[in-house]
Write a protein that holds these residues in place. Structure first.
Motif, PDB file in Angstrom:
ATOM      1  N   TRP A 246       0.831  -1.191   0.000  1.00 50.01           N
ATOM      2  CA  TRP A 246       0.000   0.000   0.000  1.00 50.01           C
ATOM      3  C   TRP A 246       0.870   1.246   0.000  1.00 50.01           C
ATOM      4  O   TRP A 246       1.980   1.245   0.535  1.00 50.01           O
ATOM      5  CB  TRP A 246      -0.888   0.027   1.226  1.00 50.01           C
ATOM      6  N   ARG A 247       0.364   2.330  -0.549  1.00 49.63           N
ATOM      7  CA  ARG A 247       1.105   3.593  -0.587  1.00 49.63           C
ATOM      8  C   ARG A 247       1.379   4.132   0.808  1.00 49.63           C
ATOM      9  O   ARG A 247       2.398   4.783   1.033  1.00 49.63           O
ATOM     10  CB  ARG A 247       0.333   4.622  -1.396  1.00 49.63           C
ATOM     11  N   ASN A 248       0.482   3.877   1.756  1.00 52.19           N
ATOM     12  CA  ASN A 248       0.678   4.412   3.106  1.00 52.19           C
ATOM     13  C   ASN A 248       1.522   3.495   3.988  1.00 52.19           C
ATOM     14  O   ASN A 248       1.746   3.792   5.155  1.00 52.19           O
ATOM     15  CB  ASN A 248      -0.665   4.717   3.776  1.00 52.19           C
TER      16      ASN A 248
ATOM     17  N   SER B  22      -5.344   5.721   1.905  1.00 52.62           N
ATOM     18  CA  SER B  22      -4.527   6.159   0.780  1.00 52.62           C
ATOM     19  C   SER B  22      -5.349   5.992  -0.489  1.00 52.62           C
ATOM     20  O   SER B  22      -5.577   4.877  -0.949  1.00 52.62           O
ATOM     21  CB  SER B  22      -3.252   5.311   0.706  1.00 52.62           C
TER      22      SER B  22
ATOM     23  N   SER C  96      -5.185   6.493  -7.540  1.00 54.56           N
ATOM     24  CA  SER C  96      -5.297   7.459  -8.629  1.00 54.56           C
ATOM     25  C   SER C  96      -6.510   7.135  -9.490  1.00 54.56           C
ATOM     26  O   SER C  96      -6.670   6.019  -9.961  1.00 54.56           O
ATOM     27  CB  SER C  96      -4.032   7.415  -9.484  1.00 54.56           C
TER      28      SER C  96
END
Length: 61
Positions: free
Chosen positions: A6-8, A41, A44
Motif C-alpha cells: 500500500w502507498r501508506n 490512501s 489514482s
C-alpha cells in the motif's frame, strides 16, 4: 500471486481476479493484509475507474 504494498505502508494487497484481464480493470477481487493502522490512501482515478462495491481486510498477525 505477488503482494502489492500500500502507498501508506500499512499493508499489502493480492489481486485474485480482474475484469477485463487485459487493460484497465472495471472490477477487481483482492485480499488485503493490514499491518498497521493509518490514514486511507486514495488510488489514482486516472489508473483505476470508480467502482462501487465492498471490501474486507484482515489484520496481519
Amino acid at each position: 500471486m505477488p503482494a502489492q504494498p500500500w502507498r501508506n505502508g500499512g499493508g499489502h494487497t493480492r489481486e485474485l481476479w480482474t475484469w477485463p484481464a487485459d487493460g484497465p480493470w472495471q472490477a477487481r477481487l483482492s485480499v488485503a493484509d493490514i499491518a498497521a493502522d493509518g490514514p486511507f490512501s486514495a488510488a489514482s482515478t486516472a489508473a483505476q475507474p470508480p467502482v462501487a462495491g465492498c471490501s474486507a481486510a484482515r489484520r496481519a498477525t
